[in-house]
Scaffold this motif. Sequence first.
Motif, PDB file in Angstrom:
ATOM      1  N   MET A 273      35.819 -21.012 -54.765  1.00 12.20           N
ATOM      2  CA  MET A 273      34.413 -20.751 -54.512  1.00 12.20           C
ATOM      3  C   MET A 273      33.628 -22.009 -54.860  1.00 12.20           C
ATOM      4  N   SER A 274      32.622 -22.327 -54.046  1.00 10.24           N
ATOM      5  CA  SER A 274      31.833 -23.508 -54.362  1.00 10.24           C
ATOM      6  C   SER A 274      30.333 -23.260 -54.278  1.00 10.24           C
ATOM      7  N   THR A 275      29.863 -22.513 -53.289  1.00 12.13           N
ATOM      8  CA  THR A 275      28.427 -22.290 -53.143  1.00 12.13           C
ATOM      9  C   THR A 275      28.098 -20.815 -53.324  1.00 12.13           C
ATOM     10  N   VAL A 276      27.105 -20.575 -54.174  1.00 14.12           N
ATOM     11  CA  VAL A 276      26.634 -19.222 -54.467  1.00 14.12           C
ATOM     12  C   VAL A 276      25.154 -19.160 -54.112  1.00 14.12           C
ATOM     13  N   ILE A 277      24.745 -18.136 -53.390  1.00 17.11           N
ATOM     14  CA  ILE A 277      23.310 -17.914 -53.158  1.00 17.11           C
ATOM     15  C   ILE A 277      22.926 -16.646 -53.904  1.00 17.11           C
ATOM     16  N   GLY A 278      21.848 -16.766 -54.669  1.00 15.87           N
ATOM     17  CA  GLY A 278      21.390 -15.645 -55.473  1.00 15.87           C
ATOM     18  C   GLY A 278      20.003 -15.192 -55.070  1.00 15.87           C
ATOM     19  N   PHE A 279      19.752 -13.920 -55.324  1.00 18.61           N
ATOM     20  CA  PHE A 279      18.495 -13.294 -54.947  1.00 18.61           C
ATOM     21  C   PHE A 279      17.884 -12.548 -56.128  1.00 18.61           C
ATOM     22  N   ASP A 280      16.599 -12.739 -56.318  1.00 22.63           N
ATOM     23  CA  ASP A 280      15.811 -11.933 -57.243  1.00 22.63           C
ATOM     24  C   ASP A 280      15.037 -10.960 -56.367  1.00 22.63           C
TER      25      ASP A 280
END
Length: 144
Positions: free
Chosen positions: A1-8
Amino acid sequence: MSTVIGFDFGTKSIGVAVGQTITATASPLAAITAKEGIPDWQLIEKLFAEWQPEQLVVGLPLNMNGTEQPLTQKAKKFGNRLHGRFGLPVAFQDERLTSTSARESLFAEGGFRKLKKGAVDSQAALIIVEDFMNGYLPKSDNSL
């Protein structure tokens, strides 16, 4: 895994941040406006096309005692929709006090001028991503 997108997740604004597991750091992106919790899905599709995430993380709003609140189910529904639409793995991360921490860090950077709603939401998303990565990535054993 290299890129994570997170959401608030929020019903009017959804903060967004992108993280790199190699450095375990994240950067805020522009918040996405939502109508009753429903975002512009095409905007999210463009975001994913640009960043090519391998993992998504959605902040899970909980009460201070760890119990669920009305927004908790909406955040879970949002995460499930992300997974259903894009087929990417979605993790849920406890987001208690992330907005408070986000406001504090933004205020320290530039006072009240920095405390715009979208900026706070995306800074909270940054904290969610970094908390997720810190819990996900193996810790080094410094005991000798």
